[in-house]
Design a protein around this motif. Structure first.
Motif, PDB file in Angstrom:
ATOM      1  N   VAL A  72      51.558  44.718  42.597  1.00  0.00           N
ATOM      2  CA  VAL A  72      50.630  43.954  43.400  1.00  0.00           C
ATOM      3  C   VAL A  72      49.831  42.926  42.701  1.00  0.00           C
ATOM      4  N   LEU A  73      49.206  43.671  41.409  1.00  0.00           N
ATOM      5  CA  LEU A  73      48.040  43.018  40.823  1.00  0.00           C
ATOM      6  C   LEU A  73      48.946  41.726  39.837  1.00  0.00           C
ATOM      7  N   THR A  74      50.223  42.280  39.484  1.00  0.00           N
ATOM      8  CA  THR A  74      51.049  41.258  38.619  1.00  0.00           C
ATOM      9  C   THR A  74      51.478  39.865  39.563  1.00  0.00           C
ATOM     10  N   ALA A  75      51.793  40.474  40.810  1.00  0.00           N
ATOM     11  CA  ALA A  75      52.349  39.188  41.800  1.00  0.00           C
ATOM     12  C   ALA A  75      50.997  38.386  42.137  1.00  0.00           C
ATOM     13  N   PHE A  80      48.681  33.117  41.399  1.00  0.00           N
ATOM     14  CA  PHE A  80      47.640  32.132  41.200  1.00  0.00           C
ATOM     15  C   PHE A  80      48.207  31.010  40.025  1.00  0.00           C
ATOM     16  N   ALA A  81      48.766  31.705  39.075  1.00  0.00           N
ATOM     17  CA  ALA A  81      49.169  30.802  37.852  1.00  0.00           C
ATOM     18  C   ALA A  81      50.034  29.887  38.154  1.00  0.00           C
ATOM     19  N   VAL A  82      51.288  29.971  39.381  1.00  0.00           N
ATOM     20  CA  VAL A  82      52.163  29.057  39.630  1.00  0.00           C
ATOM     21  C   VAL A  82      51.347  28.079  40.765  1.00  0.00           C
ATOM     22  N   ALA A  83      50.406  28.442  41.341  1.00  0.00           N
ATOM     23  CA  ALA A  83      49.617  27.677  42.255  1.00  0.00           C
ATOM     24  C   ALA A  83      49.012  26.689  41.356  1.00  0.00           C
ATOM     25  N   ILE A  84      48.204  27.019  40.423  1.00  0.00           N
ATOM     26  CA  ILE A  84      47.404  26.246  39.518  1.00  0.00           C
ATOM     27  C   ILE A  84      48.558  25.140  38.828  1.00  0.00           C
ATOM     28  N   ALA A  85      49.623  25.726  38.143  1.00  0.00           N
ATOM     29  CA  ALA A  85      50.619  24.685  37.592  1.00  0.00           C
ATOM     30  C   ALA A  85      51.190  23.650  38.551  1.00  0.00           C
ATOM     31  N   VAL A  86      51.218  24.011  39.744  1.00  0.00           N
ATOM     32  CA  VAL A  86      51.729  23.223  40.615  1.00  0.00           C
ATOM     33  C   VAL A  86      50.781  21.942  41.161  1.00  0.00           C
ATOM     34  N   ILE A  87      49.705  22.444  41.284  1.00  0.00           N
ATOM     35  CA  ILE A  87      48.316  21.559  41.604  1.00  0.00           C
ATOM     36  C   ILE A  87      48.241  20.776  40.426  1.00  0.00           C
ATOM     37  N   TRP A  88      48.331  21.272  39.369  1.00  0.00           N
ATOM     38  CA  TRP A  88      48.061  20.453  38.192  1.00  0.00           C
ATOM     39  C   TRP A  88      49.065  19.384  37.812  1.00  0.00           C
ATOM     40  N   LEU A  89      50.294  19.777  38.136  1.00  0.00           N
ATOM     41  CA  LEU A  89      51.486  18.743  37.960  1.00  0.00           C
ATOM     42  C   LEU A  89      51.491  17.648  39.067  1.00  0.00           C
ATOM     43  N   THR A  90      51.212  18.128  40.286  1.00  0.00           N
ATOM     44  CA  THR A  90      50.812  17.259  41.433  1.00  0.00           C
ATOM     45  C   THR A  90      49.878  16.195  41.245  1.00  0.00           C
ATOM     46  N   ASN A  91      48.669  16.705  40.523  1.00  0.00           N
ATOM     47  CA  ASN A  91      47.616  15.485  40.044  1.00  0.00           C
ATOM     48  C   ASN A  91      48.348  14.690  39.334  1.00  0.00           C
ATOM     49  N   LEU A  92      48.972  15.387  38.279  1.00  0.00           N
ATOM     50  CA  LEU A  92      49.446  14.332  37.056  1.00  0.00           C
ATOM     51  C   LEU A  92      50.524  13.410  37.747  1.00  0.00           C
TER      52      LEU A  92
END
Length: 95
Positions: A72-75, A80-92
């Motif tokens: 559960v903790l790994t998921a 969160f890491a995937v969400a941050i990556a998607v937000i960062w790439l979307t902003n780019l």
């Protein structure tokens, strides 16, 4: 290749005259220790007994709980890491 050769040469020159271990030099000569030892009492270890079925079931449940909690903790961390990556790439892409 030149950098690797220079690094090896530097390592060889650094350890050229140094001993592998630091040794303290005693001004009075080597220490003389008494050669007589001391008595050691040997005691037999108790015989191995397998844990009972209740203890084994508790160990199984505890290890399953730990595995579930780790998953559960790994998921959560990965999501969160995937969400941050998607937000960062979307902003780019929006720039």
């Amino acid at each position: 290749m030149i950098i690797a050769g220079l690094a090896i040469t530097a390592l060889l020159l650094t350890g050229w005259r140094k001993p592998a271990r630091a040794e303290t030099r005693s001004p009075r000569g080597p220490l003389r220790r008494e050669s007589a030892g001391f008595a050691v009492e040997h005691i037999d270890a108790p015989a191995y007994r397998r844990p009972g079925p209740v203890r084994r079931l508790l160990a199984l449940a505890a290890s399953g709980g730990i595995g579930l909690l780790t998953g559960v903790l790994t998921a959560i961390v990965l999501s969160f890491a995937v969400a941050i990556a998607v937000i960062w790439l979307t902003n780019l892409l929006q720039r």
